[in-house]
Design a protein around this motif. Structure first.
Motif, short mmCIF file in Angstrom:
data_model
loop_
_atom_site.label_atom_id
_atom_site.label_comp_id
_atom_site.label_asym_id
_atom_site.label_seq_id
_atom_site.Cartn_x
_atom_site.Cartn_y
_atom_site.Cartn_z
N LEU A 147 -36.81 44.94 16.17
CA LEU A 147 -37.25 43.59 15.80
C LEU A 147 -35.57 42.62 15.93
O LEU A 147 -36.66 41.32 16.56
CB LEU A 147 -38.12 43.54 14.65
CG LEU A 147 -38.72 44.08 14.77
CD1 LEU A 147 -39.66 44.21 13.59
CD2 LEU A 147 -40.50 43.18 15.19
N LYS A 148 -34.57 43.21 15.60
CA LYS A 148 -33.76 42.77 15.01
C LYS A 148 -33.09 41.71 16.92
O LYS A 148 -32.96 41.25 17.72
CB LYS A 148 -32.41 43.32 14.91
CG LYS A 148 -30.82 42.83 14.56
CD LYS A 148 -29.70 43.49 14.42
CE LYS A 148 -29.02 43.31 14.23
NZ LYS A 148 -27.79 42.59 15.21
N ASP A 149 -33.42 42.76 18.23
CA ASP A 149 -32.70 42.61 19.35
C ASP A 149 -33.23 41.65 19.66
O ASP A 149 -33.12 40.88 20.91
CB ASP A 149 -32.59 43.94 20.01
CG ASP A 149 -31.57 44.56 19.46
OD1 ASP A 149 -30.81 45.02 19.29
OD2 ASP A 149 -31.94 46.27 20.16
N ILE A 150 -34.76 42.23 19.72
CA ILE A 150 -36.18 40.54 20.39
C ILE A 150 -35.36 39.23 19.68
O ILE A 150 -35.70 38.10 20.44
CB ILE A 150 -37.18 41.04 20.25
CG1 ILE A 150 -37.32 42.59 21.16
CG2 ILE A 150 -38.37 40.05 20.53
CD1 ILE A 150 -38.83 42.94 20.70
N ALA A 151 -35.31 39.34 18.37
CA ALA A 151 -34.77 38.44 17.61
C ALA A 151 -33.79 37.39 18.19
O ALA A 151 -34.09 36.33 18.59
CB ALA A 151 -34.93 38.10 16.33
N GLU A 152 -33.12 38.73 18.69
CA GLU A 152 -31.75 37.54 18.92
C GLU A 152 -32.12 36.59 20.49
O GLU A 152 -31.52 36.16 20.69
CB GLU A 152 -31.26 38.68 18.71
CG GLU A 152 -29.90 38.99 17.28
CD GLU A 152 -28.56 39.91 18.02
OE1 GLU A 152 -28.66 40.92 18.75
OE2 GLU A 152 -28.41 40.00 16.60
N PHE A 153 -32.61 37.56 21.34
CA PHE A 153 -32.57 37.61 22.59
C PHE A 153 -33.76 36.19 22.36
O PHE A 153 -33.42 34.99 22.90
CB PHE A 153 -33.64 38.10 23.51
CG PHE A 153 -34.29 37.83 24.04
CD1 PHE A 153 -33.56 37.62 25.78
CD2 PHE A 153 -36.29 37.65 24.48
CE1 PHE A 153 -34.21 36.81 27.21
CE2 PHE A 153 -36.64 36.86 25.76
CZ PHE A 153 -35.30 36.66 26.43
N LEU A 154 -34.53 35.74 21.09
CA LEU A 154 -35.76 34.69 21.85
C LEU A 154 -34.81 33.78 20.74
O LEU A 154 -35.18 32.33 21.08
CB LEU A 154 -36.94 34.91 20.63
CG LEU A 154 -37.60 35.91 21.30
CD1 LEU A 154 -39.24 36.26 20.27
CD2 LEU A 154 -38.26 35.71 22.54
N ASN A 155 -34.27 33.63 19.70
CA ASN A 155 -33.49 32.63 19.60
C ASN A 155 -31.99 31.82 20.22
O ASN A 155 -32.07 31.14 20.38
CB ASN A 155 -32.18 33.53 18.70
CG ASN A 155 -33.22 33.35 17.20
OD1 ASN A 155 -34.58 32.85 16.87
ND2 ASN A 155 -33.15 34.32 16.14
N GLU A 156 -32.10 32.65 22.20
CA GLU A 156 -31.26 31.82 23.06
C GLU A 156 -31.76 31.60 23.37
O GLU A 156 -31.70 30.65 24.34
CB GLU A 156 -30.26 32.99 23.15
CG GLU A 156 -29.24 33.11 22.36
CD GLU A 156 -28.87 35.03 22.41
OE1 GLU A 156 -28.36 35.52 23.57
OE2 GLU A 156 -27.76 35.53 22.29
N GLU A 157 -33.24 31.40 24.05
CA GLU A 157 -33.61 31.55 25.12
C GLU A 157 -34.59 30.16 24.89
O GLU A 157 -35.19 29.51 23.78
CB GLU A 157 -35.12 32.37 25.74
CG GLU A 157 -35.78 32.37 26.56
CD GLU A 157 -34.63 32.55 28.37
OE1 GLU A 157 -34.54 31.16 27.98
OE2 GLU A 157 -33.92 33.42 27.79
N THR A 158 -34.95 29.17 26.03
CA THR A 158 -35.89 27.88 25.52
C THR A 158 -36.55 28.24 26.64
O THR A 158 -37.16 26.98 26.86
CB THR A 158 -34.36 26.61 25.63
OG1 THR A 158 -33.86 27.08 27.41
CG2 THR A 158 -33.53 26.76 24.60
N ASP A 159 -36.78 29.00 27.97
CA ASP A 159 -37.35 28.69 29.09
C ASP A 159 -38.78 29.86 28.82
O ASP A 159 -38.24 31.18 28.58
CB ASP A 159 -37.12 28.77 30.28
CG ASP A 159 -37.92 29.16 31.60
OD1 ASP A 159 -39.11 29.78 31.81
OD2 ASP A 159 -37.80 28.06 32.50
#
Length: 368
Positions: free
Chosen positions: A8-20
């Motif tokens: 969940l932490k890794d997915i959250a970090e990925f989603l926080n950086e993504e804009t597309d």
């Protein structure tokens, strides 16, 4: 296998950086499947009319890959119906899935043991975006802990979809504010220089002294060059975000992002409004997404023909194609593209046959 908390932490970090949006949903789905007990997954976006679109998938069994993901794309099912009736709010085990059952019957021994799946809505506040589905071989039911994980990931994806949507709205508002500022700059700089040129040229008419006349012309030349530089800078800034160097450059960069080879051919010089250019770019983006996700092709061509009254764009691939009449009944993406072009007072046509590729023909109005 990662722990639930670490995943969940890794997915959250990925989603926080993504804009597309497209990259976000594909990346999050891949991380979920690669680092959990789930073996495959797919994601539906569902519009306000209840039409669903297969927007992402990962490690599907061959039976669901067949015929351009026919069984995932066509028809209704329990989870989509429950979603549309607003009866699906949490992660749920689906004990009888008509899509998986039809795929199993049509393609025996090609379902990799996938017979059941779990589903969860993508929600942010009062807004719903679609469904996230996951499955594993020879599993008819998932534990509450697994459903909790699925629900947490779906909530993260839903929140990110809302953030991306709000960011897009803010970008549009920013464009409006920026154009208002540029209009003031235009008045304060270029307008004043043009006024100066007018005064100087008017005064030069009555000058008889050659030195003074030459000086006046030098001043006009210098001021006009400066005005042209200012005007070019302002025009560049007026371009929509992402389209500063024109739609062709933007499309080529987007295709590169998708790892899709494209050939762009332009006939003539097109001149369309910013509103039309933005809308056309979004439709081309969606077309390239569909080619990458559904056609099986790794290349495409885009031809642009600029006429006096309209800009005609043809987007073509040599992929697996589909039955266009059937596709229109269920495709959220295609209906959105058609609606977007219609709002621009343009026309949208799609021509496709199974195993014969797809051609999209768009016409949008040029500036009058």
């Amino acid at each position: 296998m990662k722990s639930k908390l670490q995943l969940l932490k890794d997915i959250a970090e990925f989603l926080n950086e993504e804009t597309d949006r497209s990259i976000m949903i594909h990346g999050a789905l891949k991380m979920l499947i690669d680092h959990s007990e789930f073996d495959t997954g797919w994601l539906f976006f569902i519009n306000e009319e209840g039409q669903h679109e297969l927007s992402a998938h990962y490690r599907l069994p061959p039976s669901l890959e067949k015929a351009g993901h026919q069984h995932l794309c066509e028809g209704k099912c329990w989870c989509v119906n429950k979603y549309n009736n607003k009866e699906l709010r949490t992660a749920t085990n689906i004990f009888v899935c008509s899509r998986l059952e039809k795929a199993r019957i049509d393609y025996p021994e090609e379902n990799n043991g996938i017979t059941h799946h779990a589903t969860v809505p993508l929600i942010s506040g009062d807004e719903s975006f679609g469904l996230l589905n996951v499955a594993s071989p020879h599993r008819e039911e998932f534990s509450q802990d697994e459903l909790d994980l699925l629900e947490s990931v779906a909530f993260q994806i839903g929140s990110t979809l809302k953030r991306i949507e709000l960011t897009a709205q803010e970008q549009e508002n920013m464009i409006i504010r920026e154009r208002q500022r540029l209009a003031r700059d235009l008045h304060d700089s270029v307008n004043q220089m043009l006024f100066s040129i007018g005064i100087t040229s008017h005064a030069a008419k009555s000058m008889k002294d050659e030195d003074k006349l030459r000086s006046a012309f030098d001043s006009i030349e210098h001021t006009s060059k400066h005005a042209m530089k200012e005007m070019k800078a302002l025009i560049w800034q007026l371009k929509p975000i992402g389209l500063e160097n024109g739609i062709i450059d933007a499309v080529e960069k987007y295709a590169e992002l998708l790892d899709l080879d494209i050939e762009v051919q332009v006939d003539g010089f097109y001149d369309v409004s910013d509103r039309v250019e933005i809308g056309l770019y979004r439709v081309i983006q969606e077309s390239l997404n569909n080619i990458r996700k559904h056609s099986g092709a790794d290349s495409a061509s885009i031809r642009m023909n600029a006429g006096q009254k309209a800009l005609r764009v043809i987007i073509e691939d040599d992929g697996r194609g589909f039955d266009a009449l059937e596709q229109k009944k269920f495709s959220y993406g295609l209906s959105n593209m058609k609606e977007r072009i219609h709002k621009l007072d343009g026309t949208f046509e799609i021509i496709s046959e199974t195993d014969k590729g797809t051609r999209i023909i768009i016409s949008v109005p040029s500036k009058e």
